[in-house]
Design an enzyme around this catalytic site. Structure first.
Site, short mmCIF file in Angstrom:
data_model
loop_
_atom_site.label_atom_id
_atom_site.label_comp_id
_atom_site.label_asym_id
_atom_site.label_seq_id
_atom_site.Cartn_x
_atom_site.Cartn_y
_atom_site.Cartn_z
N SER A 292 26.88 -2.57 -12.20
CA SER A 292 25.50 -3.00 -12.04
C SER A 292 25.21 -4.31 -12.78
CB SER A 292 24.58 -1.86 -12.50
OG SER A 292 23.24 -2.11 -12.19
N LYS A 317 28.69 -1.59 -8.02
CA LYS A 317 27.32 -1.20 -7.68
C LYS A 317 26.53 -2.48 -7.39
CE LYS A 317 23.05 0.93 -9.32
NZ LYS A 317 22.20 -0.27 -9.22
N GLN A 321 17.25 -1.67 -7.96
CA GLN A 321 16.23 -0.61 -7.91
C GLN A 321 14.94 -1.05 -8.63
OE1 GLN A 321 19.62 0.32 -8.61
NE2 GLN A 321 19.64 0.82 -6.44
#
Length: 462
Positions: A292, A317, A321
């Protein structure tokens, strides 16, 4: 007629076999739906249950169940509805310390997977690894659980224990008994290592990380370091804006840090806004637990600042979000976009390959041994094999490596116990197991082959 009787017989047999009993009242009418209102079926179902369900129903449970079902239908492991308690737990993980085992997890196809254990956490010390699949928590299966549901089971008060059964690819099922502790807010650790090289480890990207990072850089510069290693291994990510701000310190002004692509194909391109503040030779360490926001920073420094990446392929990833809170303190976390590397690559489920590949020694990946178990002569288990491998890694060369606790293994265990001033009984139980793990962890830190390769890579530019 014969065929009809046969069909009825088969249907009746199937229902009996399945153990299902029906007492249906024939429906007298069909509920009409309003084609202009996509929620008319939902509203009708809600009203139907409120009026006709045989027991009292709680309105709040019906509504929350509908919201959860709506979000789960996206089949996105990173989108989830969080009730009040779950939302509080999520907020603590981002902004402050919390009590638990210290591991980032995700849901994937109904399974709960370890993304990365946090540095210095009980999860790391116990030996949990990225990609471990959690099967059970305290004998309760977590198959089909959301991330927040699994977190609520795993977390608990400091000093309490939790038992995890995990499946490790290529190894099989392993048992971990972990004592929960306070997971600290600190996310950046710095030190000066050999030849005046500064090393900064970033364990995750939380609200305080960019400030901690700036201070660490300032401290190292005051010590006149000649080069810098940024360690993003086992970093599960966190806040994207912190990764952008920290990357801006290294990326030349006007160069891409990342791109964010929305469902209508429009993009936001984030560019470095400041002149690069660090001109020291730099190398970045990555591994399978780098995910991420950690991957955002690694890609930005590599593609836009020419900084080499050393280690192993990252987690992969590549989505962004957002969390929307409600007045009752519940919230929805949902995926809003893809993020792309500076050159437009989507690394989701693929990861980022290192510039220079480097792996840790094989003994760094040995499975965990539960200190509560007693291994003795005559046993033949994967844990016996792990213990034998540990003894070999610690210099006991004559030990068997076949997973069978033979007479020779007993002899070497007794020698190990004598060397460590432990009770000499030839069995591997609590005290012996803990000492084995402690010494192995120390050896891994002393023989960090990935860090050695990063230093070697960095020295080429000094």
């Amino acid at each position: 007629m014969k065929n009809s009787k046969l069909l009825i017989s088969i249907l009746v047999t199937a229902i009996i076999t399945a153990g299902i009993t029906y007492n249906l009242v024939s429906p007298k009418e069909v509920t009409l739906l309003n084609e202009e209102d996509p929620f008319s079926k939902l509203k009708s179902t809600y009203n139907l249950l409120q009026k006709n369900y045989y027991q009292d129903v709680e309105t709040e449970k019906l509504v929350e169940g509908a919201i959860k079902g709506m979000v789960e239908s996206l089949e996105d492991p990173y989108s989830v509805y969080m009730d009040i308690e779950e939302a509080k737990s999520f907020s603590e993980n981002i902004s402050s310390s919390f009590e638990g085992i210290g591991a980032e997890i995700q849901e994937n196809d109904g399974s709960i997977i370890i993304v990365s254990p946090i540095k210095g956490s009980p999860a790391e010390e116990a030996g949990l690894k990225p990609k471990d699949v959690i099967q059970k928590v305290d004998d309760k299966s977590v198959e089909g659980f959301s991330v927040t549901e699994a977190v609520m089971l795993i977390r608990g008060e400091k000093g309490s224990t939790v038992n995890l059964v995990v499946e490790r690819p290529g190894v099989g099922n392993l048992n971990f008994t972990i004592t929960r502790d306070t997971i600290p807010i600190e996310t950046v650790y710095s030190e000066v290592i050999e030849d005046q090289i500064g090393k900064i480890q970033i364990t995750k990207f939380s609200e305080s990380t960019s400030e901690e990072f700036a201070k660490a850089l300032s401290d190292l510069q005051e010590q006149n370091v000649k080069g810098l290693i940024i360690d993003l291994r086992q970093n599960p990510g966190g806040l994207m804006d912190k990764a952008i701000a920290m990357s801006d310190i290294f990326v030349p002004k006007g160069e891409n840090i990342l791109q964010v692509e929305y469902n209508n194909k429009t993009k936001d391109v984030y560019k470095a806004e400041n002149d690069a503040m660090i001109d020291l030779p730099t190398t970045v360490l990555i591994d399978g637990g780098t995910a991420s926001a950690g991957e955002i920073m690694a890609a930005a420094l590599n593609q836009s600042a020419g900084i080499p990446l050393v280690g192993e392929k990252t987690f992969g990833k590549g989505t962004v979000q957002s969390a929307k809170g409600f007045e009752d303190n519940s919230s929805v976390k949902y995926t809003t976009a893809k993020w792309l590397t500076p050159d437009g690559t989507w690394i989701h489920d693929k990861g980022i390959e290192p510039t220079v590949k480097a792996a840790l020694p094989d003994y760094a990946n040995l499975p965990y041994i539960n200190p509560d178990n007693v291994l003795k002569q005559g046993d033949s288990t994967p844990e016996v094999n792990a213990a034998q491998q540990m003894l070999k890694a610690l210099g006991y060369d004559g030990v068997s490596l076949n997973g069978y606790f033979d007479e020779n293994t007993t002899k070497i265990v007794k020698q190990f116990q004598q060397d460590q001033a432990l009770e000499v009984d030839g069995k591997i139980s609590e005290g012996t197991t803990i000492k084995l793990i402690e010494l192995l962890q120390s050896k891994i830190k002393e023989n960090d082959t990935q860090l050695d390769k990063a230093i070697e890579t960095l020295k080429k530019d000094l």
